[in-house]
Design an enzyme around this catalytic site. Sequence first.
Site, PDB file in Angstrom:
ATOM      1  N   GLY A 243       0.134  51.165  13.377  1.00  0.00           N
ATOM      2  CA  GLY A 243       1.868  51.125  13.023  1.00  0.00           C
ATOM      3  C   GLY A 243       1.905  51.700  11.244  1.00  0.00           C
ATOM      4  CD  GLU A 280      -5.555  47.349  18.101  1.00  0.00           C
ATOM      5  OE1 GLU A 280      -5.311  46.313  18.701  1.00  0.00           O
ATOM      6  OE2 GLU A 280      -4.562  47.758  18.414  1.00  0.00           O
ATOM      7  N   PRO A 281      -4.887  49.662  12.189  1.00  0.00           N
ATOM      8  CG  PRO A 281      -5.665  49.039  10.163  1.00  0.00           C
ATOM      9  CD  PRO A 281      -5.729  48.113  11.510  1.00  0.00           C
ATOM     10  CE1 TYR A 324       5.441  62.015  18.596  1.00  0.00           C
ATOM     11  CE2 TYR A 324       3.656  62.550  17.097  1.00  0.00           C
ATOM     12  CZ  TYR A 324       3.850  62.181  17.596  1.00  0.00           C
ATOM     13  OH  TYR A 324       2.912  61.813  18.794  1.00  0.00           O
ATOM     14  CB  CYS A 351       2.044  83.622  22.908  1.00  0.00           C
ATOM     15  SG  CYS A 351       1.061  84.491  21.972  1.00  0.00           S
ATOM     16  CE1 TYR A 381      -2.809  58.719  16.679  1.00  0.00           C
ATOM     17  CE2 TYR A 381      -2.105  58.604  14.517  1.00  0.00           C
ATOM     18  CZ  TYR A 381      -2.497  57.763  15.234  1.00  0.00           C
ATOM     19  OH  TYR A 381      -2.627  56.566  15.845  1.00  0.00           O
TER      20      TYR A 381
END
Length: 422
Positions: A243, A280-281, A324, A351, A381
């Site tokens: 995170g 856990e990066p 986001y 489109c 991501y």
Amino acid sequence: MSALPRELLPDNSTVAADGRLSVGGCDLLGLAAEFGTPVFVYDEAHLRARCREAVAAFGDGVAYATKAFLCTAMARLAHEEGMVLDVATGGELHVALAAGVPADRLVLHGNNKSAAELARALEVGVGRIVVDSFDEVDRLERLAPGAAHRPQVLVRVTPGVEAHTHEYVRTGQDDSKFGFGLRSGAAGQAVERLGALASVDLVGLHAHIGSQVFVVDSFFHAVEAMAPFVNAQGLPELSIGGGLGVAYVEGESAPSITEWAGAVRAACVDAGITAQVSAEPGRAIVAAAALTLYTVGTVKDLPGIRTYVAVDGGMSDNPRPVLYGSGYETFLPRATDADRDRPVRVVGKHCESGDLLVAEARVPADLAVGDVLATPVTGAYGHSMGSNYNKVPRPPVVFVKDGDARLVVRRETDDDLLRLDL
Ligand SMILES: Cc1ncc(COP(=O)(O)O)c(C=O)c1O
């Protein structure tokens, strides 16, 4: 009008006297010509340095969250640099194993692990399973007794903490699909049930409060909220998840992995936590290591409204702006330090009106059709959340280091788009 802030570029970036940008000793315009566009370019030494930083900061057991970016080359790299790998599905597990990462260096996550995923994890002997629901406890109770390996498990806890980040990437609050609530007593019941199972070893607790968290205080609050429970259970391991945020645009700044680890450790010491603390990066390892290169295909001036600059990718290689509302910078690698005084909107070729990459971009005034345009900080991501929408083939991934460019994921072909059709 400002030039691109250099700190948003990968570690090993150099700008030649004529303004052209090289990363890992490779000229970006040369890479665009060789591999085509769009293309993801990763600075391999940057990736390795962040993995090493994480291991130095948290010690053995710190995991790379592969959901941020996974291919066999990345899995091998993280493993070579001493990280454990966090996989969240059977698919990520399959890729990590195919890369040659030993099963005992994997942690399996997932809020809805199927019986088949759990059975595979037990068969190959993954290092840790992070248990997320009572249904999963039932499945383990059924599957573990006959398994080849005795699983070591952690209980995923939702500590009831709201991280300062986008609603869709917040996971620590009570109202969450992830984990067992602390306040509701569910976490306590999960510990009791797993502790009573003869066929599993309950070794720890886990909490992940969300992603793209800039405020170290959020982690401090999570540790504070978890501490009485952690200390009461007396289990040897605690993972505080991933995170840690990264800077995407001018003016943003984020703590380093080392600073984050220092703050988490200090919070644990303050709270009297003696469990071995790990993390856990994902994003913090890979995001800033990469940039995406596109080619400008059309420039559409709508007088008095705005200018649309359309490139040859879009939401299929970077869905974050659409999902986001995430911001990015953009620049021309032929003139890296040029003032960007022309306001435009950078859009993709899909489109969808919502298919935008940089809603409020600034580019050099002489941007023209045919230019290679780059967006930095696209290592996390983007590739992993990409799609084939509109049957646009996925871009390749190139690792650059010491002047060498290594194609680690090839570009999809039109025939790849047909490979599943019967
Ligand atoms: C359980 C867990 N661990 C780690 C991560 C990695 O998060 P980040 O990439 O923000 O570091 C995530 C992201 O969703 C997660 O769900």
